[in-house]
Design a protein around this motif. Structure first.
Motif, PDB file in Angstrom:
ATOM      1  N   VAL A  16     -31.781   3.648  15.921  1.00  0.00           N
ATOM      2  CA  VAL A  16     -32.876   2.997  15.185  1.00  0.00           C
ATOM      3  C   VAL A  16     -34.116   3.879  15.104  1.00  0.00           C
ATOM      4  O   VAL A  16     -35.198   3.415  14.744  1.00  0.00           O
ATOM      5  CB  VAL A  16     -33.233   1.643  15.844  1.00  0.00           C
ATOM      6  N   GLY A  17     -33.960   5.160  15.477  1.00  0.00           N
ATOM      7  CA  GLY A  17     -35.084   6.078  15.392  1.00  0.00           C
ATOM      8  C   GLY A  17     -36.075   5.960  16.532  1.00  0.00           C
ATOM      9  O   GLY A  17     -37.245   6.304  16.391  1.00  0.00           O
ATOM     10  N   ALA A  18     -35.602   5.471  17.667  1.00  0.00           N
ATOM     11  CA  ALA A  18     -36.492   5.260  18.813  1.00  0.00           C
ATOM     12  C   ALA A  18     -36.623   6.521  19.665  1.00  0.00           C
ATOM     13  O   ALA A  18     -35.740   7.380  19.686  1.00  0.00           O
ATOM     14  CB  ALA A  18     -35.976   4.112  19.670  1.00  0.00           C
ATOM     15  N   TYR A  19     -37.728   6.579  20.391  1.00  0.00           N
ATOM     16  CA  TYR A  19     -37.996   7.680  21.326  1.00  0.00           C
ATOM     17  C   TYR A  19     -38.589   7.085  22.590  1.00  0.00           C
ATOM     18  O   TYR A  19     -39.606   6.391  22.549  1.00  0.00           O
ATOM     19  CB  TYR A  19     -38.976   8.675  20.704  1.00  0.00           C
ATOM     20  N   TYR A  20     -37.931   7.342  23.722  1.00  0.00           N
ATOM     21  CA  TYR A  20     -38.380   6.762  24.987  1.00  0.00           C
ATOM     22  C   TYR A  20     -38.019   7.743  26.095  1.00  0.00           C
ATOM     23  O   TYR A  20     -36.914   7.703  26.648  1.00  0.00           O
ATOM     24  CB  TYR A  20     -37.707   5.406  25.222  1.00  0.00           C
ATOM     25  N   PRO A  21     -38.918   8.663  26.438  1.00  0.00           N
ATOM     26  CA  PRO A  21     -38.609   9.756  27.375  1.00  0.00           C
ATOM     27  C   PRO A  21     -38.665   9.350  28.848  1.00  0.00           C
ATOM     28  O   PRO A  21     -39.466   9.871  29.622  1.00  0.00           O
ATOM     29  CB  PRO A  21     -39.675  10.781  27.037  1.00  0.00           C
ATOM     30  N   HIS A  22     -37.785   8.423  29.222  1.00  0.00           N
ATOM     31  CA  HIS A  22     -37.772   7.928  30.603  1.00  0.00           C
ATOM     32  C   HIS A  22     -36.332   7.649  31.027  1.00  0.00           C
ATOM     33  O   HIS A  22     -35.448   7.454  30.186  1.00  0.00           O
ATOM     34  CB  HIS A  22     -38.589   6.636  30.738  1.00  0.00           C
ATOM     35  N   THR A  23     -36.126   7.592  32.330  1.00  0.00           N
ATOM     36  CA  THR A  23     -34.835   7.165  32.862  1.00  0.00           C
ATOM     37  C   THR A  23     -34.840   5.640  32.945  1.00  0.00           C
ATOM     38  O   THR A  23     -35.758   5.048  33.524  1.00  0.00           O
ATOM     39  CB  THR A  23     -34.581   7.774  34.250  1.00  0.00           C
ATOM     40  N   VAL A  24     -33.824   5.032  32.387  1.00  0.00           N
ATOM     41  CA  VAL A  24     -33.755   3.576  32.287  1.00  0.00           C
ATOM     42  C   VAL A  24     -32.413   3.097  32.837  1.00  0.00           C
ATOM     43  O   VAL A  24     -31.377   3.724  32.629  1.00  0.00           O
ATOM     44  CB  VAL A  24     -33.892   3.120  30.817  1.00  0.00           C
TER      45      VAL A  24
END
Length: 240
Positions: free
Chosen positions: A120-128
């Motif tokens: 969906v074009g998301a960006y989330y630079p974290h460990t989840v």
């Protein structure tokens, strides 16, 4: 297509950013989203506590509020399950209730099954790490939809959660009526979450996220809860 957001009581009252994230995400994907102002509680708290008669007017109100829409999208597995599984049985003579139930989708279902997208074009630079909530897992059978969406998020590293399919202990009124058991289950879940080393724990239900959040805070854990919609709505611009 005519799409309506069913935001749910918990999100409307405590986590409005989740509802806003759904709108941001869907509009980015070219979907126009309406918000019927007449919507209210779906009746799940009353129904789960045994007050079926008190839940019935809420079922009819819900059906009237969302009549005429092609799709009703909600960022809540438990409320989606309530509408789909119980509304038609609570109001068997109300054809509108059955029709709305058939057109109701939890967010990840709508993205994957209706829109046909996982990236969906998301960006989330974290460990989840991802906690599959009970209603999403067992009632809606979301399967790998949430994980497929998370896997496509740029910058996100998905950490496996030990005992992921175990309940967090919330269960709505269960947490009130059986507080000690609920807290013990939540404590086990929170320790497993912290052990992943993730910066955030993701759910598709803010109610479960709320329960987990409180226990993580009491344990002094640095892990923060976040709704899946908020991760999918995030972009590089929002992280600047």
């Amino acid at each position: 297509m005519r799409v309506a957001l069913f935001v749910t009581c918990v999100n409307d009252t405590l986590y409005p950013r989740t509802g806003r994230a759904v709108v941001t995400l869907l509009e980015r994907l070219g979907v126009r989203v309406d918000f019927p102002a007449a919507q209210s509680c779906c009746g799940q708290p009353q129904f789960n506590t045994g007050y079926r008669r008190e839940a019935e007017p809420l079922v009819r109100r819900h059906a009237a509020a969302f009549a005429g829409y092609d799709y009703v999208v909600t960022p809540s597995g438990s409320c989606a399950a309530m509408v789909r599984d119980h509304h038609p049985r609570l109001a068997p003579r109300d054809t509108a209730a059955a029709a709305v139930a058939e057109r109701t989708y939890e967010l990840t279902e709508f993205l994957v099954d209706v829109l046909g997208v996982t990236d969906v074009g998301a960006y989330y630079p974290h460990t989840v790490t991802y906690h599959p909530t009970c209603h999403g897992l067992r009632a809606l059978r979301l399967g790998d939809r949430p994980r497929r969406l998370l896997a496509a998020v740029e910058g996100l590293r998905l950490a496996e959660l030990p005992g992921a399919e175990e309940c967090c202990g919330f269960g709505g009124t269960f947490a009130v009526k059986n507080a000690a058991v609920s807290a013990a289950m939540g404590a086990d879940k929170a320790r497993s979450i912290t052990a992943t080393g993730a910066a955030a724990v993701c759910t598709v239900d803010s109610s479960c996220g709320m329960h987990i959040s409180g226990i993580l805070a009491r344990q002094g854990s640095p892990v923060r809860p976040v709704h899946l919609a908020e991760i999918l709505a995030a972009t590089k611009e929002t992280h600047r």
